[in-house]
Design an enzyme around this catalytic site. Sequence first.
Site, PDB file in Angstrom:
ATOM      1  N   ASP A 277      20.528  57.562  35.942  1.00 10.02           N
ATOM      2  CA  ASP A 277      20.124  57.340  37.324  1.00 10.02           C
ATOM      3  C   ASP A 277      20.880  58.382  38.147  1.00 10.02           C
ATOM      4  O   ASP A 277      21.854  58.990  37.679  1.00 10.02           O
ATOM      5  CB  ASP A 277      20.438  55.908  37.767  1.00 10.02           C
ATOM      6  CG  ASP A 277      19.653  55.537  39.034  1.00 10.02           C
ATOM      7  OD1 ASP A 277      19.060  56.442  39.662  1.00 10.02           O
ATOM      8  OD2 ASP A 277      19.638  54.348  39.402  1.00 10.02           O
TER       9      ASP A 277
HETATM   10  C1  BGC Z   1      17.523  54.956  42.189  1.00  8.85           C
HETATM   11  C2  BGC Z   1      16.446  55.196  41.157  1.00  8.85           C
HETATM   12  C3  BGC Z   1      15.605  56.367  41.577  1.00  8.85           C
HETATM   13  C4  BGC Z   1      16.485  57.581  41.780  1.00  8.85           C
HETATM   14  C5  BGC Z   1      15.724  58.818  42.193  1.00  8.85           C
HETATM   15  C6  BGC Z   1      18.290  56.216  42.548  1.00  8.85           C
HETATM   16  O1  BGC Z   1      19.069  56.016  43.688  1.00  8.85           O
HETATM   17  O2  BGC Z   1      18.409  53.966  41.724  1.00  8.85           O
HETATM   18  O3  BGC Z   1      15.658  54.046  41.021  1.00  8.85           O
HETATM   19  O4  BGC Z   1      14.606  56.621  40.639  1.00  8.85           O
HETATM   20  O5  BGC Z   1      17.424  57.288  42.806  1.00  8.85           O
HETATM   21  O6  BGC Z   1      15.288  58.735  43.491  1.00  8.85           O
END
Ligand code: BGC
Length: 764
Positions: A277
């Site tokens: 993530d």
């Molecule tokens: C989130 C993810 C997301 C990623 C990209 C993160 O802050 O937890 O779910 O896909 O950002 O935007």
Amino acid sequence: MTILKTNIIGLVAAAMIVSVPVSAKIPKLKANNIDEVIKAMTIEEKADLIVGARMYHQDENAAPHIKESWKVVPGAAGRVNPVPRVGIPCVVLSDGPAGCGILPVEGEENYFCTHFPIETLLSSTWDVDLVKNVGEVIGNEAKEYGVDVLLAPAVNIHRHPLCGRNFEYFSEDPLLTGKMAVAYVDGVQSNDIGTSVKHFAANNQETNRMNNNTIVSPRALREIYLKAFEMVVKESQPWTIMSSYNRINNVYASENPELITTLLRDEWGFKGAVMTDWWGGADGAAQMIAGNDMIEPGTKEQAAHIINGVKNGTLDEAIVDRNVRRILELIVKTPRFKGYKYANNPDMKAHAAITRQSATEGMVLLKNDNQALPLSSKDRNVALFGAVSYNFFSGGTGSGDINRPYVVSLLDGLKNQHIVVDDNIKAIYQAYNKPKEQGEQKRVEEMPMDTAIIKYAAQNNDMAIITFGRISGEYIDRVSSDFFLSETEQELVKNVTRIFHNENKKVVVVLNIGGVIETQSWKDMPDAILLSWQAGQEGGNSVADILTGHANPSGKLPMTFPVTLSDHWSSLNFPIDQKIDRRWSVKTGLTHDTKNVDYTVYEEGIYVGYRWFDTKDLQVSYPFGYGLSYTTFEYGRPSVKRDGEKVIIEVAIKNTGKVAGKEVVQLYVEAPPGKLDKPVHELKSFGKTKLLQPGESQMITLSVNPDDLASFDEETSAWVTDGGKYKFVVAASSRNPRGDVMVDVSPSTRKVNNVLNLPAAFKK
Ligand code: BGC
């Protein structure tokens, strides 16, 4: 939407061809020469591939081809860097799940994406075909905007109602979550683009999400928090998995080889790539070793760590190569690698129609006394209360938000169906909303409403509709005041129902929310309650379709609505109203200082949602699986057949009412007493009828494998199905059994890896 954007990819590719001399000896990536390409790559190029595009830190010294790639689908969340020397293109990762989440970027050509219903609404449909279809359409839109991998679906469990991202997740039940995830992934990937099933795993709170240490037993992990991941990996082979921010039993998910390699790959057979993530974890080398192939969105420092690690011998290049191979295997499947010519021109009109119709199928009719709904021909003049009625929430905030072209409010939805909304009440709310409107969907605070105005409204309209709204999102959990109605909201529902009922006029409440709220204390007041969820950009139209009876609600709750918050066992160990706000990459190191912030103990084990409420026989406001219809259904006597060890239950469902409708049929299983304690019952299968005309019947078939009945025995690290007599209950909700059969099941055991154990200090 009519102007076509120049295809940037084409330009980038052309620029590469011009600027890089092509040597005969250097292989160019093809589907069948991955090993050869890896051999030809330098360690710097490998690090480039592993570590995402660094654009957030605007690394001014980045190579021109990397800078160029920042412009590929501007506004997408991430990119895999191109390595033009060996023919590797830039691959684009974009958010979901409620559509294709490409954000507008200043100075770039921007496009709108269709805002589909939130995942929680999708699971309320209990309709795998519908969810697959929505996935197909979302995938098509993503592909037409140049996306290779959609960062969705999110399959974390609703452990506690206040998790800020529950709207992005399906359910409190792992089977429902898993089936929805399979349908969503199959739908998106049918376009030959990838998905990233997230957030792996046990990421059930937003408070201190980058550091929080989830302390959870292997049994609860296996049965509740990992189950949907296991199902989707085994049934749909998602192209990628996104590891979560949190630690699990002391180790960051992204740095945990037991999670990402032993379990995910060796045990479940995952074939794809794992990505972090965004800025998740702390130690890039540990991530690489654990089998976390892609580090997103990437910084130059992370690339330097990998390069230095290999050069000084602390990181084995064979590990780097293994991860690079998985990334290349992903890349050769992408539309970008295959030269797909996207046109930035998906069929937005058709997609709007699909979101409008899908949303109606996931709305849940919670109450409908004296057939208050659907509206009759006499209900033409409506007094519309609640600030949110005029400024509907289409979804939540954070990365799950969508750059939608518009949102149909309830006001507009009603008008589109020729229902007359009281102008004076409208003017009062619109004046109140104005300062914050500006396209933003942030207002939740309700406006006090004078009783004299309500009296005027009751005398001059046929009925009242009140909307209560809630919105939440990434980084922050909801607070308890968001769960309960505010004093102003309580006054509003009390006064409107009292005054309208005095005039013999009915009141309907619409809940435009993304997560569970308290309903017990006020649900007796209105005549009907419709849970519309956050239903995407066509929300107001979808609600109006239901209110007017153009669509018959067939959604059922994918979670319990408890009497109060503290009824959840998990409330003892959740950051309720914590004032600490640690959002992004504040890496604190592993500490156990502040309960529910630094660490959260999942003391309730497997007793999440109805597993807890039903086992304890606690009063609930609305049970799991509950939802009304404008028609009624009769359940026949269930019958049982066997197909080998598989148990097949058949039950005839008949529409006994006056209008066409669909019924969600659930199968709960009660196990005989055995070594392990178990919930009183668990959902093991479900189905939904087609649209049944009045008097029409349909046979619903529900099947269960003995392995689906297994519980996880930590002592032997095995899935164990006790032999004996099981009660298979066909039900309309977890509290509404309609018939049962006893079934003999033979014992079976499946030994698996002994991993992810509790830290010693937390062992009982
Ligand atoms: C989130 C993810 C997301 C990623 C990209 C993160 O802050 O937890 O779910 O896909 O950002 O935007």
